[in-house]
Design a protein around this motif. Structure first.
Motif, PDB file in Angstrom:
ATOM      1  N   SER A   1     -18.011  22.560  15.248  1.00 26.44           N
ATOM      2  CA  SER A   1     -17.215  23.301  14.324  1.00 26.44           C
ATOM      3  C   SER A   1     -15.930  23.291  14.286  1.00 26.44           C
ATOM      4  O   SER A   1     -15.252  23.117  13.056  1.00 26.44           O
ATOM      5  N   PHE A   2     -15.303  23.129  15.200  1.00 27.09           N
ATOM      6  CA  PHE A   2     -13.858  22.795  15.260  1.00 27.09           C
ATOM      7  C   PHE A   2     -13.551  21.446  14.295  1.00 27.09           C
ATOM      8  O   PHE A   2     -12.773  21.398  13.573  1.00 27.09           O
ATOM      9  N   ASP A   3     -14.244  20.399  14.604  1.00 28.47           N
ATOM     10  CA  ASP A   3     -14.177  19.334  13.778  1.00 28.47           C
ATOM     11  C   ASP A   3     -14.373  19.361  12.331  1.00 28.47           C
ATOM     12  O   ASP A   3     -13.412  18.949  11.483  1.00 28.47           O
ATOM     13  N   ILE A   4     -15.673  20.127  12.027  1.00 34.07           N
ATOM     14  CA  ILE A   4     -15.842  20.547  10.511  1.00 34.07           C
ATOM     15  C   ILE A   4     -14.431  21.352   9.917  1.00 34.07           C
ATOM     16  O   ILE A   4     -13.802  21.091   8.824  1.00 34.07           O
ATOM     17  N   ASP A   5     -13.944  22.359  10.884  1.00 38.18           N
ATOM     18  CA  ASP A   5     -12.870  23.173  10.487  1.00 38.18           C
ATOM     19  C   ASP A   5     -11.658  22.175  10.138  1.00 38.18           C
ATOM     20  O   ASP A   5     -11.335  22.364   8.957  1.00 38.18           O
ATOM     21  N   SER A   6     -11.226  21.619  10.821  1.00 39.50           N
ATOM     22  CA  SER A   6     -10.205  20.841  10.836  1.00 39.50           C
ATOM     23  C   SER A   6     -10.250  19.603   9.620  1.00 39.50           C
ATOM     24  O   SER A   6      -9.165  19.616   8.851  1.00 39.50           O
ATOM     25  N   SER A   7     -11.449  19.130   9.324  1.00 40.88           N
ATOM     26  CA  SER A   7     -11.530  18.330   7.993  1.00 40.88           C
ATOM     27  C   SER A   7     -11.598  19.053   7.017  1.00 40.88           C
ATOM     28  O   SER A   7     -11.055  18.545   6.032  1.00 40.88           O
ATOM     29  N   PHE A   8     -12.202  20.320   6.809  1.00 41.08           N
ATOM     30  CA  PHE A   8     -12.166  21.051   5.863  1.00 41.08           C
ATOM     31  C   PHE A   8     -10.519  21.185   5.441  1.00 41.08           C
ATOM     32  O   PHE A   8     -10.177  21.168   4.384  1.00 41.08           O
ATOM     33  N   LEU A   9      -9.824  21.842   6.381  1.00 39.87           N
ATOM     34  CA  LEU A   9      -8.358  22.049   6.119  1.00 39.87           C
ATOM     35  C   LEU A   9      -7.454  20.970   5.708  1.00 39.87           C
ATOM     36  O   LEU A   9      -6.991  20.919   4.722  1.00 39.87           O
ATOM     37  N   GLN A  10      -7.834  19.663   6.238  1.00 36.58           N
ATOM     38  CA  GLN A  10      -7.268  18.384   5.662  1.00 36.58           C
ATOM     39  C   GLN A  10      -7.493  18.343   4.410  1.00 36.58           C
ATOM     40  O   GLN A  10      -6.751  17.958   3.397  1.00 36.58           O
ATOM     41  N   CYS A  11      -8.972  18.155   4.018  1.00 37.41           N
ATOM     42  CA  CYS A  11      -9.359  18.126   2.739  1.00 37.41           C
ATOM     43  C   CYS A  11      -8.701  19.157   1.752  1.00 37.41           C
ATOM     44  O   CYS A  11      -8.004  18.857   0.664  1.00 37.41           O
ATOM     45  N   PHE A  12      -8.473  20.370   1.970  1.00 37.25           N
ATOM     46  CA  PHE A  12      -8.171  21.482   1.109  1.00 37.25           C
ATOM     47  C   PHE A  12      -6.571  21.322   0.906  1.00 37.25           C
ATOM     48  O   PHE A  12      -6.018  21.182  -0.054  1.00 37.25           O
ATOM     49  N   SER A  13      -5.812  21.030   1.839  1.00 32.28           N
ATOM     50  CA  SER A  13      -4.450  20.567   1.650  1.00 32.28           C
ATOM     51  C   SER A  13      -4.092  19.423   1.002  1.00 32.28           C
ATOM     52  O   SER A  13      -3.189  19.468   0.399  1.00 32.28           O
ATOM     53  N   LEU A  14      -4.912  18.427   1.193  1.00 29.17           N
ATOM     54  CA  LEU A  14      -4.825  17.136   0.468  1.00 29.17           C
ATOM     55  C   LEU A  14      -4.904  17.230  -0.971  1.00 29.17           C
ATOM     56  O   LEU A  14      -4.126  16.711  -1.818  1.00 29.17           O
ATOM     57  N   ALA A  15      -6.245  18.289  -1.257  1.00 31.25           N
ATOM     58  CA  ALA A  15      -6.280  18.263  -2.597  1.00 31.25           C
ATOM     59  C   ALA A  15      -5.410  19.055  -3.113  1.00 31.25           C
ATOM     60  O   ALA A  15      -5.190  18.983  -4.380  1.00 31.25           O
ATOM     61  N   LEU A  16      -4.726  20.061  -2.669  1.00 31.30           N
ATOM     62  CA  LEU A  16      -3.732  20.578  -3.097  1.00 31.30           C
ATOM     63  C   LEU A  16      -2.274  20.213  -3.099  1.00 31.30           C
ATOM     64  O   LEU A  16      -1.268  20.786  -3.601  1.00 31.30           O
ATOM     65  N   LYS A  17      -2.279  19.109  -2.581  1.00 32.97           N
ATOM     66  CA  LYS A  17      -0.999  18.273  -2.168  1.00 32.97           C
ATOM     67  C   LYS A  17       0.035  19.421  -1.785  1.00 32.97           C
ATOM     68  O   LYS A  17       1.012  19.479  -2.138  1.00 32.97           O
ATOM     69  N   ASN A  18      -0.286  19.997  -0.605  1.00 30.96           N
ATOM     70  CA  ASN A  18       0.404  21.178  -0.214  1.00 30.96           C
ATOM     71  C   ASN A  18       1.158  22.316  -1.161  1.00 30.96           C
ATOM     72  O   ASN A  18       1.935  22.630  -0.704  1.00 30.96           O
ATOM     73  N   SER A  19       0.292  22.401  -2.200  1.00 33.91           N
ATOM     74  CA  SER A  19       1.144  23.306  -3.320  1.00 33.91           C
ATOM     75  C   SER A  19       0.999  24.885  -2.617  1.00 33.91           C
ATOM     76  O   SER A  19       1.459  25.482  -3.101  1.00 33.91           O
ATOM     77  N   THR A  20      -0.096  24.959  -1.833  1.00 37.43           N
ATOM     78  CA  THR A  20      -0.410  26.355  -1.312  1.00 37.43           C
ATOM     79  C   THR A  20      -0.084  26.497   0.251  1.00 37.43           C
ATOM     80  O   THR A  20      -0.414  25.643   0.892  1.00 37.43           O
ATOM     81  N   SER A  21       0.448  27.371   0.441  1.00 33.36           N
ATOM     82  CA  SER A  21       0.490  27.607   1.887  1.00 33.36           C
ATOM     83  C   SER A  21      -1.060  27.828   2.762  1.00 33.36           C
ATOM     84  O   SER A  21      -1.459  28.994   2.492  1.00 33.36           O
ATOM     85  N   THR A  22      -1.682  26.898   3.177  1.00 35.78           N
ATOM     86  CA  THR A  22      -2.985  26.950   3.546  1.00 35.78           C
ATOM     87  C   THR A  22      -3.228  27.944   4.321  1.00 35.78           C
ATOM     88  O   THR A  22      -4.308  28.900   4.285  1.00 35.78           O
ATOM     89  N   SER A  23      -2.360  28.225   5.179  1.00 37.17           N
ATOM     90  CA  SER A  23      -2.573  29.401   6.329  1.00 37.17           C
ATOM     91  C   SER A  23      -2.885  30.698   5.812  1.00 37.17           C
ATOM     92  O   SER A  23      -3.468  31.733   6.186  1.00 37.17           O
ATOM     93  N   LYS A  24      -2.274  31.007   4.412  1.00 38.82           N
ATOM     94  CA  LYS A  24      -2.316  32.396   4.094  1.00 38.82           C
ATOM     95  C   LYS A  24      -3.706  32.578   3.166  1.00 38.82           C
ATOM     96  O   LYS A  24      -4.165  33.624   2.952  1.00 38.82           O
ATOM     97  N   VAL A  25      -4.300  31.376   2.955  1.00 42.14           N
ATOM     98  CA  VAL A  25      -5.532  31.437   2.090  1.00 42.14           C
ATOM     99  C   VAL A  25      -6.602  31.020   3.034  1.00 42.14           C
ATOM    100  O   VAL A  25      -7.952  31.615   2.670  1.00 42.14           O
TER     101      VAL A  25
END
Ligand SMILES: Cc1cc2nc3c(=O)[nH]c(=O)nc-3n(C[C@H](O)[C@H](O)[C@H](O)COP(=O)(O)OP(=O)(O)OC[C@H]3O[C@@H](n4cnc5c(N)ncnc54)[C@H](O)[C@@H]3O)c2cc1C
Ligand SMILES: *[C@@H]1O[C@H](CO)[C@@H](O)[C@H](O)[C@H]1NC(C)=O
Ligand SMILES: *[C@@H]1O[C@H](CO)[C@@H](O)[C@H](O)[C@H]1NC(C)=O
Ligand SMILES: *[C@@H]1O[C@H](CO)[C@@H](O)[C@H](O)[C@H]1NC(C)=O
Ligand SMILES: *[C@@H]1O[C@H](CO)[C@@H](O)[C@H](O)[C@H]1NC(C)=O
Ligand SMILES: *[C@@H]1O[C@H](CO)[C@@H](O)[C@H](O)[C@H]1NC(C)=O
Ligand SMILES: *[C@@H]1O[C@H](CO)[C@@H](O)[C@H](O)[C@H]1NC(C)=O
Ligand SMILES: *[C@@H]1O[C@H](CO)[C@@H](O)[C@H](O)[C@H]1NC(C)=O
Ligand SMILES: *[C@@H]1O[C@H](CO)[C@@H](O)[C@H](O)[C@H]1NC(C)=O
Ligand SMILES: *[C@@H]1O[C@H](CO)[C@@H](O)[C@H](O)[C@H]1NC(C)=O
Length: 529
Positions: free
Chosen positions: A26-50
Motif C-alpha cells: 500500500s505504501f508503494d501505491i500511495d507514493s505512486s499516486f502522490l507522484q501522479c497527482f503532483s505531476l499532473a497538477l504541476k505542483n500547482s496545489t499543495s498536495t499535502s492539504k488535499v
C-alpha cells in the motif's frame, strides 16, 4: 490481491514484497499516486492539504468525521490508503485519472450516512474522495432555484433557504447531517414529499466528473445519465459535484403535532385505521407513525409497544383539526395538541431540536452516532391485526427497536415508475424503515440477528416478487454483493431497489463506465444493450 497496476508499479511491488510483505504494497501505491497527482497538477496545489495519507495527523479525524455508523469503526474494518479532500474540480479529475493508473478504487463520500459504510469501506486498496470542502450553496429566490454542491448537508441547505425566505423550502430528508451527494442521487424523502415528491424529483441540472475525468452538465451528459443519477445512486456513475434544484413554496404558517399511544391506549386499532387513511390524506398533510418501546404506565417495570402519530400540515391548525376529525376521528386530535410555526421550525422539530432555538444547530455536522443496522420494506395492503400482534412480540424482544412508517400517495402516486430510477410510486401505502442501534460493537451479532429475524417475520405482510426496498436505506443482506457481481446476480438487489428500471440503469452504466471503474458491493454492473 486483485487490482491492476502499471508496469512500473508492478515491478516495484514485486521488489518490495520480498523485503516487506503486505504493508509496503500500500505504501508503494500511495507514493505512486502522490507522484501522479503532483505531476499532473504541476505542483500547482499543495498536495499535502488535499491528500491525507495514513501517516498524516489529519487522516483519522477526517476518516471518522462523517462516519455515521459506528459498526464500521471496528479496527478490523479496512481503511483507505488515502483520503482526498478536493477544493477544486480539477483535483477530482486528477484523482480519478491517477487512481485508474495506480489501480486504486475510489469511494466517494458526501455526508457519510451510507447504511453499510460503502462510502468509506472497501475490501480492495482504495481511496476516499471526501467532498466536505465542496459545499457551497447558491440560492436564487427570484428564480426559485438553487445550485448546491454535493458536500453540503441537508441542514446547510435548509438553513441557506431560510436565510433568504420563509415561504420557500425543499422536499428532502429530516436528518440535517445527511449529505446532498448520497441523498439526492438515491431519491431523498421527507415531511413534504407527499406534496412535492422526492429531492431527486426536483433536480433540474447537475454536474458530474466522469470516469475519464471530464466535467459534464445535464446537456453534456445527456438525458440517460441525467435520469440515472436521480435515484439510481451516484456512486456507479462518477463523482457528482453539484445539483441544481427547484425550490418549492411553503406557507408562512405550518402546524405540527405528535400523539403517542401505547398498546393499552388502543395503539393497535389506531394503527389499523392509519393504514387505511395515511396515503389518501390531502397532499398537504404528512402523518407518519413511529413504533418503539415505552415504559409501562403501570409500575411493574415492564415495557409496552408505543406508536407515535406525528404530523406536519402545510397550513393552519384551524383547518387541520376538522380535517383530522373527518379522516381520523379516532386519534382525537385537539387544538391543544397542535403547534403552529414557520416551515424552518418544523425542520428543527423533525430533527429533534427545540423549535425556539437557534437555526445554527442545522449547520452542525458532528452529531454523535451509534452502531446501527437498518432495513426497509414497502406495504401495498394493510397489515392484518394478527400480523401486528406478532410484530409487537418481536419488538418486545429487542432493547431499542424503531420502526418508521412513512405514508406515500399524493404527489408520489402521480409520478410514473420509470420517470426516474426510484420506482416506489402509485400503489405504495407506506414504506417501513426498521432500525436498531446499540452502543458496544460486542453486541453487534445479537442485534443483527434480531433485525434479520424481524425482516423474515414481515415477509407475508409486505411487497413481494420482488420484495421492494429503498436504495438510500442500503442493505447488503438483500442480494449478492461481490465486487464483480454479474448483471444477473445483481438483479437480486437491483430489482428490489429499482424494479424494471434496473435494466436501464445497467445500460446507462455501460455507456458511461463500461470498464466498471466506479464500483462497490452494490454498484450497477454494465450491461451492453
Ligand atoms: C441518521 C440518518 C437519517 C436519515 N434520514 C433520511 C431521511 O429522512 N430521508 C431519506 O430519504 N433518507 C434518509 N437517510 C438515508 C440517506 O438518504 C442515505 O444514507 C444517503 O445516501 C446519505 O447520503 P450521504 O451523502 O450522507 O452519504 P454517503 O455515505 O456519503 O454516500 C452514500 C452513497 O452515495 C455515494 N455518494 C455520495 N456522494 C456522492 C457523490 N457526490 N457522487 C457520487 N456518489 C456519491 C457514496 O459513494 C455512497 O455509495 C438517513 C440516513 C441516516 C444515517
Ligand atoms: C513537484 O512535484 C514533484 C513530483 O512529486 C516533486 O519531485 C518536486 O519536488 C515538486 N516540486 C516542488 C517545488 O514542490
Ligand atoms: C509514512 O511514514 C513512514 C515511516 O515514517 C515513511 O517511511 C513513509 O514514507 C510514509 N509514507 C507516506 C506515503 O508518506
Ligand atoms: C443571513 O445570513 C447573513 C450572513 O450570514 C446574516 O447576516 C443574516 O442575518 C441572515 N439573515 C437571516 C434572515 O437569517
Ligand atoms: C391533546 O390535547 C388534549 C386536550 O387538551 C389533552 O388532554 C391531551 O393530553 C393531548 N395529547 C397529547 C399527546 O398531548
Ligand atoms: C379503545 O377502543 C375501544 C373500542 O374501540 C373503546 O371502547 C375504548 O374506550 C378505547 N380505549 C381507549 C383508552 O381509548
Ligand atoms: C416557543 O416560543 C413560543 C413563543 O415565545 C412559546 O409560546 C412556546 O412555548 C415555546 N416552545 C417551546 C417548545 O419552547
Ligand atoms: C458539535 O460542535 C458544536 C460547535 O462546534 C458544539 O457546540 C457541540 O457540542 C458539538 N457536538 C458534539 C456532539 O460533539
Ligand atoms: C470487527 O469486525 C470483524 C469483521 O467485520 C468481526 O468479525 C468482529 O467481530 C468485529 N469486532 C467487534 C468488536 O465488533
Ligand atoms: C468473481 O470473483 C470470484 C472470486 O474472485 C470468482 O470466483 C468468480 O468467478 C468471479 N465471478 C465473475 C462473474 O467474474
Amino acid at each position: 490481491m486483485k487490482f491492476t497496476c502499471t508496469k512500473l508499479a508492478l515491478l516495484s511491488i514485486i521488489i518490495f514484497i520480498s523485503i516487506f510483505p503486505q504493508t509496503c504494497i500500500s505504501f508503494d501505491i500511495d507514493s505512486s499516486f502522490l507522484q501522479c497527482f503532483s505531476l499532473a497538477l504541476k505542483n500547482s496545489t499543495s498536495t499535502s492539504k488535499v491528500i491525507h495519507t495514513q501517516n498524516s495527523s489529519s487522516y483519522t479525524p477526517l476518516l471518522q468525521f462523517s462516519q455515521r455508523n459506528h459498526r464500521f469503526l471496528n479496527s478490523s474494518v479496512p481503511k483507505p490508503n488515502l483520503i482526498v479532500t478536493p477544493n477544486e474540480l480539477f483535483q477530482i479529475q486528477t484523482t480519478i485519472i491517477c487512481s485508474k493508473k495506480q489501480g486504486l478504487q475510489i469511494r466517494v463520500r458526501s455526508g457519510g450516512h451510507d447504511y453499510e459504510g460503502l462510502s468509506y469501506v472497501s475490501n480492495v486498496p482504495f481511496l476516499i474522495i471526501d467532498l466536505t470542502n465542496l459545499r457551497s450553496i447558491t440560492i436564487d429566490i427570484k428564480e426559485e432555484n438553487a445550485w448546491i454542491q454535493s458536500g453540503a448537508t441537508l441542514g446547510e441547505l435548509y438553513y441557506a433557504i431560510a436565510n433568504k425566505s420563509n415561504v420557500h423550502g425543499f422536499p428532502a430528508g429530516s436528518c440535517p447531517t445527511v449529505g446532498i451527494g448520497g441523498h439526492f442521487s438515491g431519491g431523498g424523502f421527507g415531511t413534504i414529499f407527499r406534496k412535492y415528491g422526492l429531492a431527486s424529483d426536483n433536480v433540474i441540472d447537475a454536474q458530474i466528473v466522469d470516469v475519464n475525468g471530464k466535467i459534464l452538465n445535464r446537456k453534456m451528459m445527456g438525458e440517460n445519465l441525467f435520469w440515472a443519477i436521480r435515484g439510481g445512486g451516484g456512486s456507479s456513475f462518477g463523482v457528482i459535484t453539484a445539483w441544481k434544484v427547484k425550490l418549492v413554496n411553503v406557507p408562512s404558517v405550518v402546524t405540527v403535532f405528535n400523539i403517542p399511544k401505547s398498546l393499552e391506549q388502543n395503539a393497535t386499532t389506531l394503527f389499523m385505521k392509519w393504514q387505511i387513511i395515511a396515503n389518501k390524506l390531502p397532499n398537504e398533510l404528512f402523518l407518519h407513525s413511529v413504533m418503539g418501546l415505552d415504559a409501562k404506565s403501570s409500575s411493574d417495570g415492564g415495557k409496552t409497544v408505543a406508536v407515535s402519530f406525528t404530523g406536519l400540515y402545510l397550513g393552519k391548525q384551524k383547518n387541520l383539526v376538522p380535517l383530522m376529525e373527518n379522516n381520523f376521528a379516532e386519534l382525537n386530535l385537539q387544538h391543544d395538541n397542535c403547534t403552529e410555526m414557520c416551515w424552518i421550525q418544523s425542520v428543527l422539530y423533525f430533527a429533534g431540536y427545540s423549535i425556539n432555538g437557534s437555526l445554527k444547530v442545522l449547520l452542525q455536522r458532528n452529531k454523535t452516532s451509534t452502531s446501527f443496522k437498518a432495513k426497509s420494506d414497502y406495504v401495498t395492503k394493510p397489515i392484518p391485526m394478527s400480523g401486528l400482534e406478532g410484530l409487537w412480540n418481536m419488538l418486545l424482544e429487542e432493547k431499542n427497536p424503531t420502526l418508521i412508517m412513512s405514508p406515500y400517495g399524493g404527489r408520489m402516486s402521480e409520478i410514473s415508475e420509470s420517470e426516474t430510477p426510484f420506482p416506489h410510486r402509485n400503489g405504495i401505502i407506506y414504506g417501513i424503515q426498521y432500525l436498531v442501534d446499540w452502543d458496544s460493537n460486542e453486541e453487534t451479532p445479537k442485534h443483527m440477528d434480531w433485525i434479520r429475524k424481524l425482516y423474515a417475520y414481515m415477509t407475508p405482510y409486505v411487497s413481494m416478487c420482488p420484495r421492494l426496498a429503498y436504495m438510500n436505506y442500503r442493505d447488503l443482506d438483500i442480494g449478492v454483493n461481490r465486487e464483480n457481481t454479474s448483471y444477473e446476480e445483481a438483479k437480486s438487489w437491483g430489482m428490489k431497489y429499482f424494479k424494471s428500471n434496473f435494466e436501464r440503469l445497467a445500460q446507462v452504466k455501460n455507456e458511461i463506465d463500461p470498464s466498471n471503474f466506479f464500483r462497490h458491493e452494490q454498484s450497477i454492473p454494465p450491461l451492453s444493450a
